[in-house]
Design a protein around this motif. Structure first.
Motif, PDB file in Angstrom:
ATOM      1  N   UNK A  71      -0.758 -13.329  -0.003  1.00 40.01           N
ATOM      2  CA  UNK A  71      -0.598 -12.843  -1.369  1.00 40.01           C
ATOM      3  C   UNK A  71      -0.969 -11.384  -1.507  1.00 40.01           C
ATOM      4  N   UNK A  72      -0.655 -10.823  -2.652  1.00 40.80           N
ATOM      5  CA  UNK A  72      -0.872  -9.395  -2.890  1.00 40.80           C
ATOM      6  C   UNK A  72      -2.350  -9.020  -2.901  1.00 40.80           C
ATOM      7  N   UNK A  73      -3.230  -9.978  -3.171  1.00 39.30           N
ATOM      8  CA  UNK A  73      -4.655  -9.681  -3.177  1.00 39.30           C
ATOM      9  C   UNK A  73      -5.158  -9.528  -1.752  1.00 39.30           C
ATOM     10  N   UNK A  74      -5.968  -8.536  -1.536  1.00 36.21           N
ATOM     11  CA  UNK A  74      -6.473  -8.225  -0.201  1.00 36.21           C
ATOM     12  C   UNK A  74      -7.149  -9.424   0.463  1.00 36.21           C
ATOM     13  N   UNK A  75      -7.907 -10.217  -0.301  1.00 35.72           N
ATOM     14  CA  UNK A  75      -8.629 -11.344   0.291  1.00 35.72           C
ATOM     15  C   UNK A  75      -7.695 -12.491   0.675  1.00 35.72           C
ATOM     16  N   UNK A  76      -6.442 -12.446   0.267  1.00 37.14           N
ATOM     17  CA  UNK A  76      -5.519 -13.531   0.559  1.00 37.14           C
ATOM     18  C   UNK A  76      -4.464 -13.135   1.587  1.00 37.14           C
ATOM     19  N   UNK A  77      -4.593 -11.956   2.174  1.00 34.01           N
ATOM     20  CA  UNK A  77      -3.606 -11.489   3.157  1.00 34.01           C
ATOM     21  C   UNK A  77      -3.833 -12.147   4.499  1.00 34.01           C
ATOM     22  N   UNK A  78      -2.762 -12.209   5.278  1.00 33.92           N
ATOM     23  CA  UNK A  78      -2.893 -12.653   6.659  1.00 33.92           C
ATOM     24  C   UNK A  78      -3.908 -11.759   7.350  1.00 33.92           C
ATOM     25  N   UNK A  79      -4.660 -12.323   8.242  1.00 31.58           N
ATOM     26  CA  UNK A  79      -5.630 -11.528   8.999  1.00 31.58           C
ATOM     27  C   UNK A  79      -4.942 -10.429   9.791  1.00 31.58           C
ATOM     28  N   UNK A  80      -3.745 -10.718  10.271  1.00 34.01           N
ATOM     29  CA  UNK A  80      -3.075  -9.800  11.185  1.00 34.01           C
ATOM     30  C   UNK A  80      -2.098  -8.855  10.499  1.00 34.01           C
ATOM     31  N   UNK A  81      -2.135  -8.757   9.188  1.00 36.18           N
ATOM     32  CA  UNK A  81      -1.195  -7.920   8.460  1.00 36.18           C
ATOM     33  C   UNK A  81      -1.791  -6.543   8.202  1.00 36.18           C
ATOM     34  N   UNK A  82      -1.296  -5.550   8.937  1.00 33.69           N
ATOM     35  CA  UNK A  82      -1.746  -4.174   8.800  1.00 33.69           C
ATOM     36  C   UNK A  82      -0.531  -3.336   8.391  1.00 33.69           C
ATOM     37  N   UNK A  83      -0.592  -2.053   8.515  1.00 32.76           N
ATOM     38  CA  UNK A  83       0.557  -1.216   8.197  1.00 32.76           C
ATOM     39  C   UNK A  83       0.418   0.151   8.835  1.00 32.76           C
ATOM     40  N   UNK A  84       1.535   0.897   8.851  1.00 33.43           N
ATOM     41  CA  UNK A  84       1.524   2.244   9.397  1.00 33.43           C
ATOM     42  C   UNK A  84       2.526   3.085   8.610  1.00 33.43           C
ATOM     43  N   UNK A  85       2.164   4.341   8.360  1.00 29.25           N
ATOM     44  CA  UNK A  85       3.019   5.265   7.626  1.00 29.25           C
ATOM     45  C   UNK A  85       3.537   6.324   8.600  1.00 29.25           C
ATOM     46  N   UNK A  86       4.871   6.415   8.741  1.00 30.98           N
ATOM     47  CA  UNK A  86       5.507   7.301   9.707  1.00 30.98           C
ATOM     48  C   UNK A  86       6.022   8.549   8.992  1.00 30.98           C
ATOM     49  N   UNK A  87       5.732   9.733   9.544  1.00 31.57           N
ATOM     50  CA  UNK A  87       6.174  10.983   8.909  1.00 31.57           C
ATOM     51  C   UNK A  87       7.655  11.253   9.196  1.00 31.57           C
TER      52      UNK A  87
END
Length: 162
Positions: A71-87
């Motif tokens: 879910x959108x709430x940080x405490x309900x996210x998958x443990x392995x869900x991260x992100x990266x911002x590419x220039x």
């Protein structure tokens, strides 16, 4: 000190090196550099299996050891869900610390696949059918299996070689 490494390759001449290590406070530090990626925000997830025999497809679903709905709430996210911002040049750096991913024990991510998806992980924030469960981050652009790294190599030696 536990350490791991992941070399990512994929489409668009994508390439990345991610280093994972447990720091003094017990958190997992994940740092990496990427090139050849499409500009913008991308989902970065650990997937269940270390199988890249069919590109990223055989890596299975996102790793979800705590049975979250992403879910959108940080405490309900998958443990392995991260992100990266590419220039705009297709380059990105990653430097995060997390306490919910591990290199040892029953929930170790060693031997699993790290995947960079074509779109940002936006869990539960859109009307897309797979938003809550999968984050609707689309196909993958790069992937690699997380492997054990020699722990007796000094940190500055690893940085000099890359």
């Amino acid at each position: 000190m536990a350490r791991a490494i992941c070399i990512l390759t994929g489409y668009f001449r994508a390439f990345g090196v991610v280093r994972l290590r447990v720091n003094e406070s017990g958190c997992l530090t994940i740092s990496g550099e990427f090139s050849g990626l499409p500009p913008g925000k991308h989902g970065l997830q650990v997937h269940c299996f270390g199988d890249v025999s069919n590109d990223w497809i055989s890596a299975g679903p996102p790793y979800n050891p705590y049975n979250k709905t992403n879910g959108a709430q940080e405490e309900n996210r998958y443990a392995a869900s991260l992100g990266v911002n590419v220039n705009e040049d297709g380059l990105a750096k990653l430097d995060v610390q997390v306490s919910h991913l591990h290199l040892t024990g029953i929930h170790s991510i060693i031997g699993r696949t790290l995947v960079i998806h074509q779109s940002e992980d936006e869990p539960g924030k859109s009307d897309k059918e797979d938003s809550i469960m999968a984050g609707s981050d689309g196909s993958a652009v790069a992937w690699g299996v997380i492997g054990i790294c020699q722990s007796n190599i000094p940190e500055d030696y690893l940085e000099e070689k890359n």
